[in-house]
Design a protein around this motif. Structure first.
Motif, PDB file in Angstrom:
ATOM      1  N   VAL A  50       0.864  -1.188   0.000  1.00  0.00           N
ATOM      2  CA  VAL A  50       0.000   0.000   0.000  1.00  0.00           C
ATOM      3  C   VAL A  50       0.895   1.231   0.000  1.00  0.00           C
ATOM      4  O   VAL A  50       1.733   1.405   0.882  1.00  0.00           O
ATOM      5  N   SER A  94      -3.573   5.998   0.314  1.00  0.00           N
ATOM      6  CA  SER A  94      -4.952   5.551   0.456  1.00  0.00           C
ATOM      7  C   SER A  94      -5.489   5.100  -0.895  1.00  0.00           C
ATOM      8  O   SER A  94      -5.389   5.835  -1.882  1.00  0.00           O
ATOM      9  N   LYS A  95      -6.041   3.884  -0.935  1.00  0.00           N
ATOM     10  CA  LYS A  95      -6.601   3.293  -2.158  1.00  0.00           C
ATOM     11  C   LYS A  95      -5.593   3.182  -3.303  1.00  0.00           C
ATOM     12  O   LYS A  95      -5.966   3.161  -4.468  1.00  0.00           O
ATOM     13  N   LYS A  96      -4.316   3.159  -2.966  1.00  0.00           N
ATOM     14  CA  LYS A  96      -3.279   2.980  -3.997  1.00  0.00           C
ATOM     15  C   LYS A  96      -2.339   1.874  -3.546  1.00  0.00           C
ATOM     16  O   LYS A  96      -1.867   1.877  -2.407  1.00  0.00           O
ATOM     17  N   LEU A 148      -4.931  -6.011  -4.625  1.00  0.00           N
ATOM     18  CA  LEU A 148      -4.495  -6.616  -3.364  1.00  0.00           C
ATOM     19  C   LEU A 148      -4.546  -8.143  -3.431  1.00  0.00           C
ATOM     20  O   LEU A 148      -5.032  -8.720  -4.390  1.00  0.00           O
ATOM     21  N   PHE A 149      -4.078  -8.787  -2.385  1.00  0.00           N
ATOM     22  CA  PHE A 149      -4.130 -10.242  -2.184  1.00  0.00           C
ATOM     23  C   PHE A 149      -3.651 -11.036  -3.405  1.00  0.00           C
ATOM     24  O   PHE A 149      -4.376 -11.897  -3.919  1.00  0.00           O
ATOM     25  N   VAL A 172       3.957  -6.965  15.714  1.00  0.00           N
ATOM     26  CA  VAL A 172       2.724  -7.427  15.084  1.00  0.00           C
ATOM     27  C   VAL A 172       3.114  -8.410  13.984  1.00  0.00           C
ATOM     28  O   VAL A 172       3.757  -8.043  13.007  1.00  0.00           O
ATOM     29  N   GLU A 225       1.787 -11.197  11.278  1.00  0.00           N
ATOM     30  CA  GLU A 225       0.537 -11.587  10.633  1.00  0.00           C
ATOM     31  C   GLU A 225       0.785 -12.159   9.245  1.00  0.00           C
ATOM     32  O   GLU A 225       1.914 -12.251   8.785  1.00  0.00           O
ATOM     33  N   PHE A 226      -0.308 -12.529   8.597  1.00  0.00           N
ATOM     34  CA  PHE A 226      -0.323 -13.072   7.250  1.00  0.00           C
ATOM     35  C   PHE A 226       0.650 -14.239   7.075  1.00  0.00           C
ATOM     36  O   PHE A 226       1.490 -14.239   6.163  1.00  0.00           O
ATOM     37  N   ILE A 254       4.365 -11.410   7.638  1.00  0.00           N
ATOM     38  CA  ILE A 254       4.604  -9.961   7.669  1.00  0.00           C
ATOM     39  C   ILE A 254       4.794  -9.548   9.121  1.00  0.00           C
ATOM     40  O   ILE A 254       3.991  -9.902   9.977  1.00  0.00           O
ATOM     41  N   SER A 312       6.498   0.613  13.562  1.00  0.00           N
ATOM     42  CA  SER A 312       6.006   1.228  12.318  1.00  0.00           C
ATOM     43  C   SER A 312       6.765   0.812  11.056  1.00  0.00           C
ATOM     44  O   SER A 312       6.557   1.384  10.000  1.00  0.00           O
ATOM     45  N   LYS A 326       3.839  -0.167   2.982  1.00  0.00           N
ATOM     46  CA  LYS A 326       3.452  -1.160   3.976  1.00  0.00           C
ATOM     47  C   LYS A 326       3.008  -2.421   3.250  1.00  0.00           C
ATOM     48  O   LYS A 326       2.194  -2.327   2.325  1.00  0.00           O
ATOM     49  N   ILE A 327       3.549  -3.570   3.650  1.00  0.00           N
ATOM     50  CA  ILE A 327       3.159  -4.814   2.987  1.00  0.00           C
ATOM     51  C   ILE A 327       1.735  -5.150   3.406  1.00  0.00           C
ATOM     52  O   ILE A 327       1.416  -5.176   4.590  1.00  0.00           O
ATOM     53  N   GLN A 328       0.877  -5.397   2.421  1.00  0.00           N
ATOM     54  CA  GLN A 328      -0.526  -5.711   2.728  1.00  0.00           C
ATOM     55  C   GLN A 328      -0.749  -7.220   2.756  1.00  0.00           C
ATOM     56  O   GLN A 328      -1.419  -7.738   3.639  1.00  0.00           O
TER      57      GLN A 328
END
Lengths: 184, 415
Positions: B160, B163-165, B188-189, B365, B367-368, B381, B386, B409-411
């Motif tokens: 990401v 925003s929305k990009k 995404l994904f 954190v 995740e994924f 991830i 931050s 940021k890795i989504q």
């Protein structure tokens, strides 16, 4: 425009892939190996380069309509949610009623897209589902207030559409929300 | 030395057969290895970068104590004095071949004997990191250690950028090589469509409805497979690449579906009124998934075609993501009762055949999680202070390695 962009991407790909013949293997040595090579192309370009047609009145009408729609969109209240929850908070019910009234009056000839959003705590599917459930409970509340279900669509952006990027509880709470977007 | 590794392997098979059992105490003394650069071509910056990649790769093998001193020598000279006491010396020579091809010649030396020789050649030095990974792969195989196919695999991740990009990026597992394969809009994904990694599925959120798209990286052609109101994600691809597990919400209700690529038929698997997402093939007949049917997200399993659901995890009160590999399931769990404490999400490993739970991470954190195709490693991830990083965890060695992302940021990830 989209097809031009895609064609450009494919042409670029063909040009590059034309250069990327199989690596030559030196057979004279003990052991030689072709290392798997990642593709070098497939880049597509976003719509940022799209040209704007300003040569006729139709474009002006369109711009005018979009501006009116954007202005009206701002009149809708954002619906905020608690952490990990998708139920409508009691302090949001008044906002929702006002939104429903707006949808049935000034925006009655437009469709509504509900955008579900989450805070940054999670990038997984569950977070996207949470955003969707928030949009869905908002949709149910709007239907209960008389907005036609056929006018409402939903999309979840998970954590990818924040309005605030500070690392504070206040900021995270602003990102747990449903936005209203108007569609023709 | 091969006998030593054989014994290690035997011991690991006897005592570490269950990956949920954490190996706390291992033999501490690993054989030493030093690197010697015999390159004549390329500048110092490039040579040092290749050296660092090779050191990192050898570390990830978890078979050696890797000496980090950079030494230069001629390819056919005897081992330098400083490395005389090293159990192994890996000497390599980078050279520029015809049409700017990138060549690497290596020899593994032990006690003044060349025990392993090999040459590598690729067309473009920009992807030299994959040669370093291949060298590590071959040395691992030469040592008789369990296979690490994943080290040569390409990683797909979405990043990401605003925003929305977002961008979908192709990289190696260390993030050193990065190539943007898709940019513009919100995509995404990404999920590899086959084992050869020639195509991938992804979610496009650029239009009115979410779309599931397929991008063939050999032709650059992108096609739309499905659309759904609300959300649409390809969660898993079956072992034979013929079936997909999707999370869809055609009626605004997220559920797990199975999609047959050949017939284009979609069948609903779960039917709970809350959240069912993140389907993962345990085998051809059973899927694991995340559901909030107990009032909080947790891991469940269900046979395809059956309505009977089994709870898989009895630890943690918020387990919101999982990855399955045979009997093993790795899942993300919110550890702390304080919603936003510093130590929020950790990864845990369970087996469907035992009651053990192994905590895999301790800070930040995490995740994924995504199992490697051979189950040897987990990609995940990690966000800490931050910064987003790609983590690789080697289950049999109980070691993790982090590779920070310099921007964005890795989504989501897949490999």
């Amino acid at each position: 425009m989209k097809s031009i962009l895609l064609s450009s991407a494919v042409i670029a790909l063909l040009v590059f892939s034309g250069c990327s013949k199989e690596p030559v293997v030196d057979q004279s040595v003990n052991q030689a190996e072709n290392v798997m090579q990642p593709e070098t192309t497939t880049e597509t370009v976003g719509s940022d380069n799209a040209s704007v047609d300003t040569g006729n009145g139709a474009g002006d009408d369109l711009d005018n309509k979009e501006m009116k729609m954007a202005k009206l969109e701002k009149e809708f209240s954002v619906i905020y949610f608690d952490f990990d929850k998708f139920l409508i908070r009691s302090d949001m019910k008044e906002n929702l009623s006002a939104d429903a009234q707006l949808a049935n009056t000034k925006a009655s000839n437009l469709n509504i897209k509900l955008e579900g959003n989450c805070d940054e705590w999670g990038s997984d599917e569950y977070n996207f589902a949470l955003g969707l459930k928030r949009a869905n409970t908002t949709k149910d509340a709007l239907i209960a207030e008389g907005v036609s279900a056929s006018r409402i669509s939903m999309i979840s952006y998970g954590e990818t559409n924040p309005t605030c990027s500070d690392k504070t509880k206040d900021c995270w709470s602003k990102n747990r929300r449903v936005n209203f977007k108007l569609l023709p | 030395m091969k006998l030593f590794f054989s014994l290690m392997l035997l011991l690991s098979i006897l005592f570490a057969n269950d990956a949920t059992i954490e190996v706390i105490k291992k033999v501490e003394t690993l054989p030493s290895i030093a690197l010697e650069d015999a390159s004549r071509d390329y500048d110092t910056t490039f040579r040092l970068a290749f050296f660092k990649t090779l050191v990192a790769d050898l570390n990830v093998l978890s078979l050696f104590n890797v000496d980090k001193h950079y030494n230069r020598i001629s390819f056919d000279d005897s081992v330098i004095v400083a490395n005389k006491d090293m159990y192994y010396v890996l000497r390599y020579k980078l050279s520029q071949g015809d049409k700017d091809s990138f060549n690497v010649e290596i020899k593994l030396i032990s006690h003044d004997k060349n025990i392993f020789l090999k040459k590598y050649e690729i067309r473009n030095k920009n992807i030299s990191v994959f040669v370093a990974h291949s060298i590590a792969y071959d040395i691992n195989q030469f040592m008789g250690a369990p296979s690490i196919d994943w080290i040569k695999k390409r990683v797909l991740f979405s990043r990401v950028v605003a925003s929305k990009k977002s961008e979908i990026v192709l990289s190696d597992y260390t993030l050193e090589y990065q190539h943007v394969v898709l940019k513009g809009g919100l995509n995404l994904f990404p999920k590899w469509a086959n084992k050869n990694q020639t195509a991938f599925y992804y979610t496009s959120l650029g239009g009115e409805k979410p779309l599931l798209k397929y991008l063939d990286t050999t032709t650059g052609k992108s096609t739309t497979l499905l659309s759904s109101d609300g959300m649409l994600i390809c969660s898993d691809v079956s072992g034979d690449d013929k079936m997909l597990l999707l999370t869809m919400a055609p009626e605004g209700q997220p559920d797990v579906y199975i999609y047959n690529i050949a017939t284009k038929q979609t069948k609903k698997i779960t039917a709970y009124g809350g959240i069912d997402v993140n389907g993962q093939f345990i085998d051809n007949d059973t899927v694991a998934f995340i559901s909030n049917r107990l009032g909080y997200p947790n891991v469940f399993s269900q046979k395809i075609g059956s309505s009977s659901v089994e709870q898989m995890v009895y630890y943690g009160k918020s387990n919101s993501a999982c990855s399955a590999h045979g009997e093993y399931i790795v899942y993300k769990s919110r550890e702390s009762s304080n919603t936003f404490s510093d130590n929020t999400f950790n990864l845990h490993l369970i087996s469907s055949k035992t009651d053990f739970v192994r905590r895999l991470t301790a800070t930040g954190v995490n995740e994924f999680p995504r199992f490697s195709s051979d189950g040897d490693a987990i990609l995940f991830i990690k966000t800490y202070k931050s910064q987003s990083a790609l983590g690789v965890m080697r289950l049999s060695y109980n070691k993790s390695y982090l590779f920070p992302l310099k921007e964005g940021k890795i989504q989501s990830i897949d490999w």
